[in-house]
Design a protein around this motif. Sequence first.
Motif, PDB file in Angstrom:
ATOM      1  N   ALA A   5      10.635  41.752  15.813  1.00 45.14           N
ATOM      2  CA  ALA A   5      11.874  41.683  15.807  1.00 45.14           C
ATOM      3  C   ALA A   5      12.362  42.419  17.220  1.00 45.14           C
ATOM      4  CB  ALA A   5      12.839  42.688  14.752  1.00 45.14           C
TER       5      ALA A   5
ATOM      6  N   PRO B 109      16.023  44.220  18.546  1.00 47.38           N
ATOM      7  CA  PRO B 109      17.368  44.443  18.958  1.00 47.38           C
ATOM      8  C   PRO B 109      17.522  45.219  20.022  1.00 47.38           C
ATOM      9  CG  PRO B 109      16.140  45.389  16.974  1.00 47.38           C
ATOM     10  CD  PRO B 109      15.347  44.762  17.573  1.00 47.38           C
ATOM     11  N   LYS B 110      18.493  44.573  20.417  1.00 47.50           N
ATOM     12  CA  LYS B 110      19.153  45.497  21.950  1.00 47.50           C
ATOM     13  C   LYS B 110      20.245  46.635  21.468  1.00 47.50           C
ATOM     14  CE  LYS B 110      19.729  41.399  24.664  1.00 47.50           C
ATOM     15  NZ  LYS B 110      19.588  40.194  23.900  1.00 47.50           N
TER      16      LYS B 110
ATOM     17  N   GLY C  46      22.368  45.073  16.575  1.00 50.49           N
ATOM     18  CA  GLY C  46      21.284  44.415  16.440  1.00 50.49           C
ATOM     19  C   GLY C  46      20.439  44.064  15.446  1.00 50.49           C
ATOM     20  N   TYR C  47      20.202  45.686  15.435  1.00 48.38           N
ATOM     21  CA  TYR C  47      19.549  45.935  14.625  1.00 48.38           C
ATOM     22  C   TYR C  47      19.339  45.477  13.184  1.00 48.38           C
ATOM     23  CZ  TYR C  47      14.610  48.915  14.233  1.00 48.38           C
ATOM     24  OH  TYR C  47      12.981  49.856  13.915  1.00 48.38           O
TER      25      TYR C  47
ATOM     26  N   TYR D 237      21.004  43.573  11.882  1.00 45.94           N
ATOM     27  CA  TYR D 237      21.224  42.304  12.361  1.00 45.94           C
ATOM     28  C   TYR D 237      19.895  41.929  11.629  1.00 45.94           C
ATOM     29  CZ  TYR D 237      22.817  37.231  13.221  1.00 45.94           C
ATOM     30  OH  TYR D 237      22.047  35.773  13.505  1.00 45.94           O
ATOM     31  N   CYS D 238      19.189  42.422  11.909  1.00 46.70           N
ATOM     32  CA  CYS D 238      17.952  41.323  11.961  1.00 46.70           C
ATOM     33  C   CYS D 238      16.657  42.133  11.359  1.00 46.70           C
ATOM     34  CB  CYS D 238      17.281  40.758  13.328  1.00 46.70           C
ATOM     35  SG  CYS D 238      16.536  42.730  14.263  1.00 46.70           S
TER      36      CYS D 238
END
Length: 323
Positions: A269, A271-272, A276-277, A279-280
Amino acid sequence: MAIISNCNASIIKDAALALKQGHLVAFPTETVYGLGADATNEKAVARIYEVKGRPTDHPLIVHISSMELMDKWASEIPEFAIKLARAFWPGPMTLVLKRTEIAKDFITGGQDTVAIRVPSHTLANQFLKEFESLGGYGVVAPSANRFGKVSPTNSQAVEEELSNFLSENDQILDGGQSQIGIESTIIDCTKDIPIILRPGIITSEMIESFLSIDLTKLDLESNKIMVPGLLEAHYSPNARVILNGIPQPGDGFIALADIPTPTGTVRLASPKDNTGYAYCIYNALRLADSIGIKTVQVIPPVQQGVGIAINNRLIKAAKKISI
Ligand code: TXA
Ligand code: MG
């Protein structure tokens, strides 16, 4: 027991009916998927503990469709809890309050408090409303994973976790990927000020600025409330999780997008940002297991804002449960 997709009104009605009849229904929420049972049905609740393999003294969260129904379950609701409910419900926040008569020991683990949440996911909300229209008071729903394992954020992950333990009349409702990705912020509202028991997307900064107060830090030693999320090890994949380690070729790798992938590792992963972190992260840990990765190297985000909740989950994922 199969995954039910395209959940229209009639499917939701059937699911609510199944729940009322004492079956289990896993359903999506904006945080993670929950495994639901009628919160007043002792037998159904007992099955939740069985299916999850969860010790029975670990209490469950009651899900309701609206804060108007809060006083069915909670008594002595302080002003600050009402303010929090108005501000953050429906949404990823759980309030712990003194319980009423209908919150029995079999959902509270014998404590005199009850945890309540109003989820914002449309399908969850419709499902709860439908259940309430059948005379139901609330739905207990722990994250739909085996005890100590990674919480599921989509219906396939629920199936992977629980299909061996659910029976034919139980259901898994599909409502897409959970948009937040980590569990709700749990706030104890039984003291003079709110105390965060489990960090989440609703951060202490948000609560402090909203209520214009200083939150004292939770004293874990003196806190006797049983919260599995507060156990040292939790949210663990089969793979070993190492934080800030030295990646070896073949390891999985998770970090913010601006951190380059170390040579020979498998990027799970990128994440931006912290949202986002969150989320994934659980999907990335599951992906590691599904492709047979033995070690996952993680660079956690900075311990600030939502980063606190992500670090909380990662630190626990990095410890193996020994029970
Ligand atoms: O986002 C969430 O909260 C998800 C979704 C499905 O709503 N649910 C969830 O439930 O994470 P679960 O059971 O996996 O975690 C609930 C946490 C547990 O750590 C439990 O100990 C704590 O809530 N809890 C429940 N009742 C409590 C109480 N009366 N006092 C303190 N903690 C409580
Ligand atoms: Mg859980």
